[in-house]
Design a protein around this motif. Structure first.
Motif, PDB file in Angstrom:
ATOM      1  N   THR A 223       0.967  -1.479   0.154  1.00  0.00           N
ATOM      2  CA  THR A 223      -0.190  -0.364  -0.137  1.00  0.00           C
ATOM      3  C   THR A 223       1.048   1.331   0.155  1.00  0.00           C
ATOM      4  N   SER A 224       0.475   2.268  -0.561  1.00  0.00           N
ATOM      5  CA  SER A 224       1.147   3.465  -0.753  1.00  0.00           C
ATOM      6  C   SER A 224       0.155   5.035  -0.238  1.00  0.00           C
ATOM      7  N   LEU A 225       0.129   5.735  -0.262  1.00  0.00           N
ATOM      8  CA  LEU A 225      -0.931   6.956   0.284  1.00  0.00           C
ATOM      9  C   LEU A 225      -0.784   7.148  -1.479  1.00  0.00           C
ATOM     10  N   PRO A 226      -2.294   8.362  -1.806  1.00  0.00           N
ATOM     11  CA  PRO A 226      -2.354   8.618  -2.677  1.00  0.00           C
ATOM     12  C   PRO A 226      -1.073   9.670  -3.604  1.00  0.00           C
ATOM     13  N   ASP A 227      -0.350  10.145  -2.534  1.00  0.00           N
ATOM     14  CA  ASP A 227       0.276  11.683  -3.066  1.00  0.00           C
ATOM     15  C   ASP A 227       1.403  10.463  -3.316  1.00  0.00           C
ATOM     16  N   GLN A 228       1.935   9.258  -3.259  1.00  0.00           N
ATOM     17  CA  GLN A 228       3.028   9.048  -3.176  1.00  0.00           C
ATOM     18  C   GLN A 228       3.511   7.899  -4.662  1.00  0.00           C
ATOM     19  N   ILE A 229       4.044   7.088  -5.356  1.00  0.00           N
ATOM     20  CA  ILE A 229       4.552   6.528  -6.582  1.00  0.00           C
ATOM     21  C   ILE A 229       5.694   5.387  -5.536  1.00  0.00           C
ATOM     22  N   VAL A 230       5.226   4.414  -6.537  1.00  0.00           N
ATOM     23  CA  VAL A 230       5.969   2.912  -5.699  1.00  0.00           C
ATOM     24  C   VAL A 230       7.245   2.889  -6.526  1.00  0.00           C
ATOM     25  N   VAL A 231       8.613   2.883  -6.415  1.00  0.00           N
ATOM     26  CA  VAL A 231       9.331   2.580  -6.962  1.00  0.00           C
ATOM     27  C   VAL A 231      10.150   1.161  -6.523  1.00  0.00           C
ATOM     28  N   ASN A 232      10.406   0.363  -7.541  1.00  0.00           N
ATOM     29  CA  ASN A 232      11.627  -0.529  -7.392  1.00  0.00           C
ATOM     30  C   ASN A 232      12.137  -0.891  -7.714  1.00  0.00           C
ATOM     31  N   VAL A 233      13.335  -2.168  -7.495  1.00  0.00           N
ATOM     32  CA  VAL A 233      14.575  -2.293  -8.449  1.00  0.00           C
ATOM     33  C   VAL A 233      14.036  -3.722  -9.671  1.00  0.00           C
ATOM     34  N   GLY A 234      14.845  -3.460  -9.879  1.00  0.00           N
ATOM     35  CA  GLY A 234      13.962  -4.777 -11.177  1.00  0.00           C
ATOM     36  C   GLY A 234      15.810  -5.622 -11.367  1.00  0.00           C
ATOM     37  N   ASP A 235      15.850  -6.381 -12.328  1.00  0.00           N
ATOM     38  CA  ASP A 235      16.950  -7.513 -12.702  1.00  0.00           C
ATOM     39  C   ASP A 235      18.046  -6.957 -12.927  1.00  0.00           C
ATOM     40  N   MET A 236      17.964  -5.425 -13.618  1.00  0.00           N
ATOM     41  CA  MET A 236      19.465  -5.219 -14.198  1.00  0.00           C
ATOM     42  C   MET A 236      20.549  -4.406 -12.466  1.00  0.00           C
ATOM     43  N   LEU A 237      19.413  -4.411 -12.414  1.00  0.00           N
ATOM     44  CA  LEU A 237      20.000  -3.608 -11.148  1.00  0.00           C
ATOM     45  C   LEU A 237      20.594  -4.502 -10.281  1.00  0.00           C
ATOM     46  N   GLN A 238      19.976  -5.014 -10.366  1.00  0.00           N
ATOM     47  CA  GLN A 238      20.112  -6.547  -9.240  1.00  0.00           C
ATOM     48  C   GLN A 238      21.470  -7.425  -9.559  1.00  0.00           C
ATOM     49  N   ARG A 239      21.096  -7.103 -10.983  1.00  0.00           N
ATOM     50  CA  ARG A 239      22.282  -7.214 -11.756  1.00  0.00           C
ATOM     51  C   ARG A 239      23.985  -6.948 -11.317  1.00  0.00           C
ATOM     52  N   LEU A 240      23.586  -5.300 -12.188  1.00  0.00           N
ATOM     53  CA  LEU A 240      24.872  -4.296 -12.049  1.00  0.00           C
ATOM     54  C   LEU A 240      25.778  -4.207 -10.485  1.00  0.00           C
ATOM     55  N   THR A 241      24.599  -4.664  -9.710  1.00  0.00           N
ATOM     56  CA  THR A 241      25.094  -4.188  -8.353  1.00  0.00           C
ATOM     57  C   THR A 241      25.467  -5.980  -7.148  1.00  0.00           C
ATOM     58  N   ASN A 242      25.303  -6.997  -8.265  1.00  0.00           N
ATOM     59  CA  ASN A 242      25.584  -8.339  -8.125  1.00  0.00           C
ATOM     60  C   ASN A 242      24.983  -8.663  -6.485  1.00  0.00           C
ATOM     61  N   ASN A 243      23.553  -8.285  -6.438  1.00  0.00           N
ATOM     62  CA  ASN A 243      22.511  -9.049  -6.006  1.00  0.00           C
ATOM     63  C   ASN A 243      22.545  -8.217  -4.588  1.00  0.00           C
ATOM     64  N   ARG A 244      23.602  -7.632  -4.414  1.00  0.00           N
ATOM     65  CA  ARG A 244      23.802  -5.966  -3.644  1.00  0.00           C
ATOM     66  C   ARG A 244      22.263  -5.416  -2.996  1.00  0.00           C
ATOM     67  N   LEU A 245      21.111  -4.694  -4.251  1.00  0.00           N
ATOM     68  CA  LEU A 245      20.442  -4.679  -4.565  1.00  0.00           C
ATOM     69  C   LEU A 245      19.348  -4.694  -5.146  1.00  0.00           C
ATOM     70  N   LYS A 246      18.089  -5.836  -4.546  1.00  0.00           N
ATOM     71  CA  LYS A 246      16.898  -6.725  -4.558  1.00  0.00           C
ATOM     72  C   LYS A 246      15.968  -6.183  -5.678  1.00  0.00           C
ATOM     73  N   SER A 247      16.031  -6.581  -6.431  1.00  0.00           N
ATOM     74  CA  SER A 247      14.908  -6.912  -7.466  1.00  0.00           C
ATOM     75  C   SER A 247      14.174  -7.579  -7.022  1.00  0.00           C
ATOM     76  N   THR A 248      13.191  -7.495  -5.732  1.00  0.00           N
ATOM     77  CA  THR A 248      11.895  -8.023  -5.404  1.00  0.00           C
ATOM     78  C   THR A 248      11.077  -8.801  -5.974  1.00  0.00           C
ATOM     79  N   THR A 249      10.218 -10.209  -5.656  1.00  0.00           N
ATOM     80  CA  THR A 249       9.378 -10.990  -6.548  1.00  0.00           C
ATOM     81  C   THR A 249       8.179 -10.595  -6.351  1.00  0.00           C
ATOM     82  N   HIS A 250       7.242 -10.118  -7.251  1.00  0.00           N
ATOM     83  CA  HIS A 250       6.052  -9.472  -6.749  1.00  0.00           C
ATOM     84  C   HIS A 250       5.302 -10.568  -7.587  1.00  0.00           C
ATOM     85  N   ARG A 251       3.514  -9.826  -7.643  1.00  0.00           N
ATOM     86  CA  ARG A 251       2.633 -10.055  -8.125  1.00  0.00           C
ATOM     87  C   ARG A 251       1.151  -9.126  -8.624  1.00  0.00           C
TER      88      ARG A 251
END
Length: 314
Positions: A223-251
């Motif tokens: 959940t997020s408030l109406p005045d917010q956007i949700v921003v998540n890590v993708g696989d390219m950034l996870q690869r670039l950082t060697n899994n330090r930053l997480k590309s979280t599974t979602h559905r």
């Protein structure tokens, strides 16, 4: 689940302490959960409203009208993709959605035209492309600022990503999950997956349904408030950082039965680098405890591989 919230105004305030705090909050969230809610993100209420109005108007067109904007030769990267075409990596079940994609309109002399097909104009909606172009540029600027913060968190120059995402192959996707008209085979509208790109910026969807998978293996609603956007890590950034930053599974899951008759709209912006950019793991993210986890690849090579895996490219 209330995901961590950050205020982009802290990063742009000119106050070194506020900026440093933002960098730490964002980086910590991306190391632990992979999602944040961002306020003061720069998308105006008027633009957001117009974007949803144009999106809903497009999906109200007849099947025949929408079909004329489907371009299979573009692998879904521009224009309309019909219901049930895309599926998650590793799943044969099609997602219960249709979508329209709007892409980069590059500037400058060093552009490789083959990477950037023309956007598809919707004849019935004269304001459609103009609205999507405005939203695209707004998302792009917000994403650039967030990547500057990520670069600082990783010990890189703050402008590390700037040249890599300039004229990047980013995509603005308008998604429609139609009303459920019969007993579904599954409770899932969009099967579990990770995003392909560097980061994804999402305006609050028109209905609940987004869930993320925790480290404990539990699915929890986001959940997020109406005045917010949700921003998540993708696989390219996870690869670039060697899994330090997480590309979280979602559905995305189906709504309660009493809401089956309603549509769900969602408008994510998938921020990509240019196709030629290397996704080779950063040296600073590789050590004895964290050996290199991925083969070298360019962003274009990786995108091509993933588009085949999810059924958009043959």
């Amino acid at each position: 689940m209330a995901i961590p919230s950050v205020d982009l105004a802290d990063f742009t305030s000119g106050d070194p302490a506020r900026k440093a705090q933002f960098v730490q909050q964002l980086g910590t969230a991306y190391e632990t959960i992979g999602f944040v809610a961002v306020k003061n993100h720069g998308l105006t209420d008027a633009l957001t409203q117009s974007l949803y109005e144009q999106t809903e108007a497009f999906f109200r067109l007849s099947a025949e009208q929408k079909k004329q904007y489907e371009k299979p030769e573009l692998a879904g990267q521009r224009g309309y993709t019909s219901f049930g075409t895309e599926h998650a990596k590793g799943s044969d079940a099609p997602d219960l959605k249709e979508f329209f994609q709007f892409g980069q309109r590059p500037q400058g002399a060093d552009v490789q035209a083959n990477d950037y097909p023309e956007n598809v104009a919707v004849a019935e909606l004269p304001q459609f492309n103009q609205t999507f172009e405005q939203a695209y540029r707004s998302f792009e600027q917000t994403g650039r600022l967030l990547l500057q913060a990520i670069a600082l968190y990783l010990g890189l120059d703050g402008q590390y990503f700037d040249s890599r995402i300039e004229n990047g192959n980013s995509i603005l996707r308008a998604i429609h999950y139609p009303p459920i008209t019969q007993e579904p085979k599954s409770a899932i509208r969009a099967e579990q997956h990770e995003d392909i790109n560097l980061i994804t910026l999402l305006i609050g969807a028109s209905a609940d349904g987004l869930q993320i998978l925790t480290k404990q293996g539990d699915w929890v609603g986001v959940t997020s408030l109406p005045d917010q956007i949700v921003v998540n890590v993708g696989d390219m950034l996870q690869r670039l950082t060697n899994n330090r930053l997480k590309s979280t599974t979602h559905r995305v899951v189906n709504p309660p039965r009493e809401k089956w008759g309603t549509s769900r709209y969602s408008i994510p912006f998938f921020l990509h680098p240019k196709s030629a950019v290397s996704l080779c793991c950063l040296d600073s993210c590789v050590d004895e405890a964290h050996p290199k986890a991925y083969e070298d690849a360019t962003a274009g090579e990786y995108l091509d591989e993933r588009l085949r895996e999810i059924g958009l490219k043959k």
